[in-house]
Write an enzyme that holds these catalytic residues in place. Sequence first.
Site, mmCIF file in Angstrom:
data_model
loop_
_atom_site.group_PDB
_atom_site.id
_atom_site.type_symbol
_atom_site.label_atom_id
_atom_site.label_comp_id
_atom_site.label_asym_id
_atom_site.label_seq_id
_atom_site.Cartn_x
_atom_site.Cartn_y
_atom_site.Cartn_z
ATOM 1 C CE LYS A 149 57.535 22.294 46.688
ATOM 2 N NZ LYS A 149 57.462 21.795 45.340
ATOM 3 C CG ASP A 178 50.355 21.945 46.623
ATOM 4 O OD1 ASP A 178 50.643 22.867 45.819
ATOM 5 O OD2 ASP A 178 50.426 20.749 46.319
ATOM 6 C CG HIS A 179 52.738 27.472 45.363
ATOM 7 N ND1 HIS A 179 53.786 26.580 45.482
ATOM 8 C CD2 HIS A 179 52.714 27.843 44.052
ATOM 9 C CE1 HIS A 179 54.363 26.427 44.315
ATOM 10 N NE2 HIS A 179 53.737 27.169 43.428
ATOM 11 C CG HIS A 241 53.045 21.553 43.013
ATOM 12 N ND1 HIS A 241 52.631 22.061 44.236
ATOM 13 C CD2 HIS A 241 54.312 22.017 42.835
ATOM 14 C CE1 HIS A 241 53.593 22.793 44.752
ATOM 15 N NE2 HIS A 241 54.623 22.777 43.933
#
Length: 495
Positions: A149, A178-179, A241
């Site tokens: 991102k 997206d961690h 997130h």
Amino acid sequence: MPEESRAVIIIFGGSGDLASRKLYPALFNLYRRGVLAEHFAVIGTARRPWTDDHYHEVVENAVAGDDVDRDQAKAFAQHFFYQSHDVTDADHYITLKNLAAKLDDQYVTGGNRIFYMAMAPDFFETIASHLKSEHLLTERGFNRLIIEKPFGHDYASAKELNDSLTATFDDDQIFRIDHYLGKEMIQNLLAFRFDNAIFEGVWNKEYIDNIQITLSEAVGVEERAGYYEKAGALRDMVQNHVMQVLSYLTMPKPKTFTANDILTAKDQVFAALKPYDLATAKENFVRAQYASAEVDGDQVLGYRQEEGVAADSQTATFVAGKIMLDMPQWEGVPVYIRTGKRLTRKSTQLTLTFKPVASPLFNRETGSQPDSLTIYIEPSEGYSLQLNGKALGTGFNIEPHELRYRHDPEAAAAAPEAYERLINNVLEGDQTNFTHWSELSASWRFIDVIQAAWSQETEMPTYPAATMGPQAAFDLLARDGRQWFWQPRRIKLAD
């Protein structure tokens, strides 16, 4: 032992902070677990004129630790090669292609390629086009692209970026990280929801009054002012997130535990986001910026006093909002979200508050409270279930009792970190824990309206550093007769 993966991994931005802090330790952990062994190589590219020997030192330092065998770290670093690279120069891609082909033969990787864009998104389109025009994609192995991102800054730019990437890669070759989706407790949400009969049957509007998502950060902008001034909390946290967590909390049960069926279930949530117009966006979303405050005797700078931040910055460091879903199972159930910097403490927690019993035996004056389930994502990991019970004594007063579970801190620390999980998924070709264009496009369309509404306002509200945001965030719930499950800490305002 796990099955060994084979690939040449090319990291654009190999000299950067993300590579050193996250990617090299993640790859090293995969190496220690045997997922990566003898048949892999990593090419780091960046503008800096490093040598392979210097690059090996950088990698070894990045993975160093008290529990790290230095000989193993040294052996790991020998799989790394460095190429000074100008992403706009076509000739450099020819050199890169030749090095990748050489390493493919040397390490017998089967022509498998992973391209990791760990650099400024301004260059994503340029890199992707050169990968195609200079023929870096192989025909005898897999080709996979990992994108960090931000994926655009609004719908139009995100679509333009997506179109440029899909001109080179098929959508099933693109892994948008997206961690948060790699975190243990986020992945655990599916098991928690769909493998417990006591929750699966009540996870809907008939029993749940509201859902709250809090992503709280204690730190300020730190060294990221250049990026943050362009993004702000809405783009930095909510669009990705928060929306992904929301989809995991509210999606219908997938037909099977496969990437395609999970994507289909998530798509139903994103398609059901109830859109706002400019007026309702202003009513249902709150923004603010942290201001200087005295915290435990120390003066904490406000956002506008941070290095690299404009003195008249209109960047929001806090967002709170109310999201509704046009889905039969969630009709009328608000999802309250909030996230921000310089809040009371670092914590990510999700709370579901249940409706009171339909025909109460005890009146509310006895102390009865709504049942609530809180899922703790970080820094601690676990759950707590608040239920009503009888208080000790001769009377019959009701009081809340808490059932709680926490992962053992040592065991949690030893579990795979988010990037390790996600890179392992890429090596396996598993897209379950990655975002897809259908989700991104829907979330950007939703976010763009909020951003447009805020752009009409000239005053930036503030909140004192080390509190849980502005009063407007509490008023947002109070007007619905509700309150945030996590209460604020009171801090003395700075003069």
